[in-house]
Design a protein around this motif. Structure first.
Motif, PDB file in Angstrom:
ATOM      1  N   GLU A   1      92.655 -13.745  71.868  1.00 26.93           N
ATOM      2  CA  GLU A   1      92.013 -12.644  71.166  1.00 26.93           C
ATOM      3  C   GLU A   1      91.956 -12.987  69.690  1.00 26.93           C
ATOM      4  O   GLU A   1      92.875 -13.587  69.137  1.00 26.93           O
TER       5      GLU A   1
ATOM      6  N   ALA B   1      99.248  -6.425  77.532  1.00 22.39           N
ATOM      7  CA  ALA B   1      97.888  -6.049  77.151  1.00 22.39           C
ATOM      8  C   ALA B   1      97.841  -4.599  76.664  1.00 22.39           C
ATOM      9  O   ALA B   1      97.174  -4.281  75.673  1.00 22.39           O
TER      10      ALA B   1
ATOM     11  N   THR C   1      87.661  -9.732  69.623  1.00 18.06           N
ATOM     12  CA  THR C   1      86.981 -10.619  70.554  1.00 18.06           C
ATOM     13  C   THR C   1      88.009 -11.124  71.551  1.00 18.06           C
ATOM     14  O   THR C   1      89.091 -11.581  71.151  1.00 18.06           O
ATOM     15  N   HIS C   2      87.696 -11.037  72.819  1.00 18.14           N
ATOM     16  CA  HIS C   2      88.625 -11.399  73.890  1.00 18.14           C
ATOM     17  C   HIS C   2      87.990 -12.496  74.734  1.00 18.14           C
ATOM     18  O   HIS C   2      86.853 -12.353  75.190  1.00 18.14           O
TER      19      HIS C   2
ATOM     20  N   HIS D   1      98.104 -12.569  80.213  1.00 15.25           N
ATOM     21  CA  HIS D   1      97.787 -11.175  80.553  1.00 15.25           C
ATOM     22  C   HIS D   1      98.627 -10.643  81.715  1.00 15.25           C
ATOM     23  O   HIS D   1      98.591  -9.452  82.012  1.00 15.25           O
TER      24      HIS D   1
ATOM     25  N   CYS E   1      94.815 -15.516  77.770  1.00 17.32           N
ATOM     26  CA  CYS E   1      93.698 -14.956  77.016  1.00 17.32           C
ATOM     27  C   CYS E   1      93.872 -15.302  75.546  1.00 17.32           C
ATOM     28  O   CYS E   1      94.981 -15.434  75.043  1.00 17.32           O
TER      29      CYS E   1
ATOM     30  N   HIS F   1      88.812 -15.270  78.021  1.00 20.32           N
ATOM     31  CA  HIS F   1      89.689 -15.708  79.109  1.00 20.32           C
ATOM     32  C   HIS F   1      89.754 -17.229  79.077  1.00 20.32           C
ATOM     33  O   HIS F   1      88.734 -17.899  79.266  1.00 20.32           O
TER      34      HIS F   1
END
Length: 153
Positions: free
Chosen positions: A98, A69, A87-88, A63, A96, A90
């Motif tokens: 996704e 992003a 859906t994200h 990110h 990240c 960390h």
């Protein structure tokens, strides 16, 4: 329902039974049906015979990558007719994961996932396409017609 019989060597039958058990199938028939469905759907996708699909794309990105992003969000907004939800997660301080859930025309989904995967900074992207049939329906509890995506039998 149509029934048919197949013959397997003792060795292949044993291997198949182990495979069935490892995956939790209750019988050989269900396992064979799933194997056949998978093979037929793969053929549809390989030969561009799947007009509609539901799909997921999962990808990892950093990110901190310059404007990444924002670029990914813009791509999703441009494909708002395909993207059902995102859906994200960390993973750590930098990375990240996704996962996007998609539905629509297979070729549009492929173009979108190719563009997203090609963004500089996107890593480890994986696409899962599931061919479906599209049916226009009107239910008594709805005042408008709408579409359903059905899996092929």
């Amino acid at each position: 329902m149509e029934r048919f019989t197949i013959s397997l060597s003792d060795e292949l039958a044993t291997e198949f039974d182990l495979w069935i058990q490892a995956r939790g199938y209750s019988n050989r028939s269900e396992a064979v049906r799933d194997l056949l469905r998978k093979e037929i759907e793969t053929k549809r996708l390989v030969h561009d015979q799947a007009i509609y699909s539901v799909a997921t794309i999962s990808y990892v990105y950093n990110h901190h990558e310059r404007n990444l992003a924002e670029r990914l969000a813009n791509l999703q907004h441009e494909a708002h007719d395909l993207v059902v939800t995102a859906t994200h997660v960390h993973l750590d301080h930098d990375d990240c994961l996704e996962t996007l859930f998609l539905k629509g025309l297979t070729q549009q989904i492929r173009r979108f996932t190719d563009m997203l995967s090609a963004e500089t900074g996107v890593r480890h992207s994986v696409v899962n396409l599931v061919p479906v049939k599209l049916a226009s329906v009107q239910h008594s509890h709805h005042s408008h017609a709408h579409s359903h995506f059905h899996p092929h039998s």
